[in-house]
Write an enzyme that holds these catalytic residues in place. Structure first.
Site, PDB file in Angstrom:
ATOM      1  N   CYS A 164     -32.976 -40.486 -36.428  1.00  0.00           N
ATOM      2  CA  CYS A 164     -32.335 -39.364 -37.120  1.00  0.00           C
ATOM      3  C   CYS A 164     -32.216 -39.562 -38.631  1.00  0.00           C
ATOM      4  CB  CYS A 164     -30.951 -39.129 -36.539  1.00  0.00           C
ATOM      5  SG  CYS A 164     -30.924 -39.148 -34.752  1.00  0.00           S
ATOM      6  N   HIS A 296     -23.761 -36.003 -41.628  1.00  0.00           N
ATOM      7  CA  HIS A 296     -24.672 -36.140 -40.498  1.00  0.00           C
ATOM      8  C   HIS A 296     -24.159 -35.230 -39.373  1.00  0.00           C
ATOM      9  CE1 HIS A 296     -27.909 -37.865 -38.275  1.00  0.00           C
ATOM     10  NE2 HIS A 296     -27.116 -38.355 -37.344  1.00  0.00           N
ATOM     11  N   GLU A 307     -18.033 -41.011 -38.866  1.00  0.00           N
ATOM     12  CA  GLU A 307     -18.419 -40.540 -40.201  1.00  0.00           C
ATOM     13  C   GLU A 307     -17.190 -40.171 -41.028  1.00  0.00           C
ATOM     14  OE1 GLU A 307     -21.744 -37.671 -42.305  1.00  0.00           O
ATOM     15  OE2 GLU A 307     -21.257 -37.320 -40.187  1.00  0.00           O
ATOM     16  N   LYS A 328     -25.925 -28.727 -39.058  1.00  0.00           N
ATOM     17  CA  LYS A 328     -26.473 -28.834 -37.697  1.00  0.00           C
ATOM     18  C   LYS A 328     -25.842 -27.809 -36.774  1.00  0.00           C
ATOM     19  CE  LYS A 328     -27.822 -33.750 -37.636  1.00  0.00           C
ATOM     20  NZ  LYS A 328     -27.470 -34.135 -39.013  1.00  0.00           N
ATOM     21  N   HIS A 333     -29.971 -30.187 -34.418  1.00  0.00           N
ATOM     22  CA  HIS A 333     -30.310 -31.529 -34.896  1.00  0.00           C
ATOM     23  C   HIS A 333     -31.823 -31.701 -34.822  1.00  0.00           C
ATOM     24  CE1 HIS A 333     -30.335 -35.648 -35.818  1.00  0.00           C
ATOM     25  NE2 HIS A 333     -29.343 -36.085 -35.070  1.00  0.00           N
ATOM     26  N   PHE A 392     -29.682 -43.535 -34.546  1.00  0.00           N
ATOM     27  CA  PHE A 392     -29.712 -44.500 -33.462  1.00  0.00           C
ATOM     28  C   PHE A 392     -30.427 -45.748 -33.953  1.00  0.00           C
ATOM     29  CE2 PHE A 392     -29.547 -41.472 -29.526  1.00  0.00           C
ATOM     30  CZ  PHE A 392     -28.190 -41.341 -29.699  1.00  0.00           C
TER      31      PHE A 392
END
Length: 405
Positions: A164, A296, A307, A328, A333, A392
């Protein structure tokens, strides 16, 4: 050699919110939702049947039969976004400029649709041959290579795959190539087209997808929603852009990347905080300089809380004065392409004074007690913005942008 200043002189996109960067920004300003029922083969076998799918798109409207045989959907999207970005920039790559200019793109998975189609062909239909172009079509660097060929980019060209964070890592590398003096201009961004039966089924296994909506930072959130598309930018050395009278959209002033070195899927507050602080240090910024962060913000509890805690740690008392939103919630995403599409919101904030909202926000979460610009865009003048990407594998990448000089 003194570091060069780096500016953005072109942008293009295609995603669930629109077929151009302009359409995308208008949709973001309106708080429009591009997430809805998806149309893919065997959708009835999927538990998750929503996504940020590009609508009203036919490859045949843009490419001939030979090109379609060679371009996976992620490459098709990238080429359309690049065409828009380069047209806006007005750059033509010839001679010495062509020799040093290149393209750095991010994608997590490359040609997923091509994988999916050919697995079906071999395993389900029992065919023993696949098309000769399957490998050139599905390889992660296909989009970058085709852009280099179409636009005569003969300098540093490669693809970054960091889940990502792929797009932010790619744009960070492009920024450093221009800042260092290696190139006067780079084409950069990212793309993803993972909305196929196999692509969605794989994500279903993680049990992180929502069945109804992406609601970042809202206490009743229940997961992320996949999207697809691309965004591409032209990063150019400031003096080169100014000398040719280019329209400068924003200045890229900082970048940092860190690794959590902790867990393959669970994010780390410390890793995220070090990336945010690192980008600010690189750009020589103080906390009070930053007005907006494009988060994010995936809509999972693990990401959102981590976050927000990282932002609170880095910004201290200024965290309450920051605006932080996740687009998003509107476009889904885009995995490896997500940071690129989200950079459009950062440029819009700086250039137009419009802060894209976090839509779908319904219930305050005490662990996400920041100004998340809920549900409606906001007019606000900001001079500096950050764009976060946390992947990830614990790989983090943060960009800092300033209002155009």
């Amino acid at each position: 050699m003194a570091p060069r200043r780096v500016v953005i002189t072109g942008q293009g996109s295609i995603n669930a919110l629109g077929h151009t960067a302009t359409e995308t920004c208008h949709a973001m300003a309106e708080g429009r939702c591009g997430i809805g029922p998806i149309n893919v083969r065997d959708v009835e076998r999927l538990s998750i049947q929503i996504g940020g799918q590009v609508q009203d798109y036919l490859a045949e409207d843009h490419y001939n039969r030979q090109q379609i045989a060679l371009y996976d959907r992620f490459t098709q999207f990238t080429l359309l976004a690049a065409k828009e970005a380069l047209a806006q920039s007005g750059l033509v790559f010839e001679g010495a400029l062509a020799a040093e200019a290149g393209v750095v793109l991010g994608t997590a998975a490359g040609g997923v649709n091509t994988w999916d189609e050919n697995y079906r062909s071999v395993y389900e239909e029992g065919k023993n041959r696949v098309h000769p172009f399957v490998i050139p079509k599905l390889m992660n660097n296909a989009a970058a290579s085709h852009i280099s060929m179409v636009y005569n980019l003969k300098g540093p060209s490669f693809t970054v795959a960091t889940a990502c964070a792929s797009s932010n890592h790619a744009m960070g590398q492009a920024f450093q190539l221009v800042r260092s003096g290696i190139s006067r201009a780079m084409v950069t961004g990212g793309s993803e087209a993972m909305l196929s039966f196999g692509g969605i089924k794989a994500w279903e296994g993680l049990r992180v997808l929502s069945r109804d909506a992406c609601r970042p930072f809202s206490a009743n959130r229940n997961g992320m929603v996949q999207g697809e598309g691309a965004a591409v930018f032209v990063f150019e050395e400031y003096e080169h852009a100014r000398a040719r009278g280019a329209d400068i959209l924003a200045e890229v002033v900082g970048f940092a990347m860190t690794s959590d070195a902790a867990d393959i899927v669970m994010p780390s507050k410390q890793g995220a905080a070090r990336a945010i602080a690192g980008a600010m240090k690189d750009a020589q910024l103080n906390p009070e300089d930053v007005g907006y962060i494009n988060a994010h913000g995936t809509g999972t509890a693990a990401n959102d809380k981590t976050e927000c805690a990282a932002v609170a740690d880095v910004f201290g008392s200024h965290a309450d004065k920051l605006m932080i939103s996740s687009t998003k919630s509107m476009h889904g995403h885009l995995i490896g392409g997500t940071g690129a599409v989200e950079l459009l919101a950062c440029v819009m904030a700086l250039r137009e004074g419009i802060i894209a909202p976090t839509i779908g926000y319904e219930e305050p979460d005490p662990e996400c007690a920041l100004d998340v610009v809920p549900n409606e865009a906001r007019e606000a003048q900001v001079d500096v913005v950050l764009s976060n990407a946390f992947a990830f594998g614990g790989l983090n990448a943060v960009l800092a942008l300033r209002r155009a000089p």
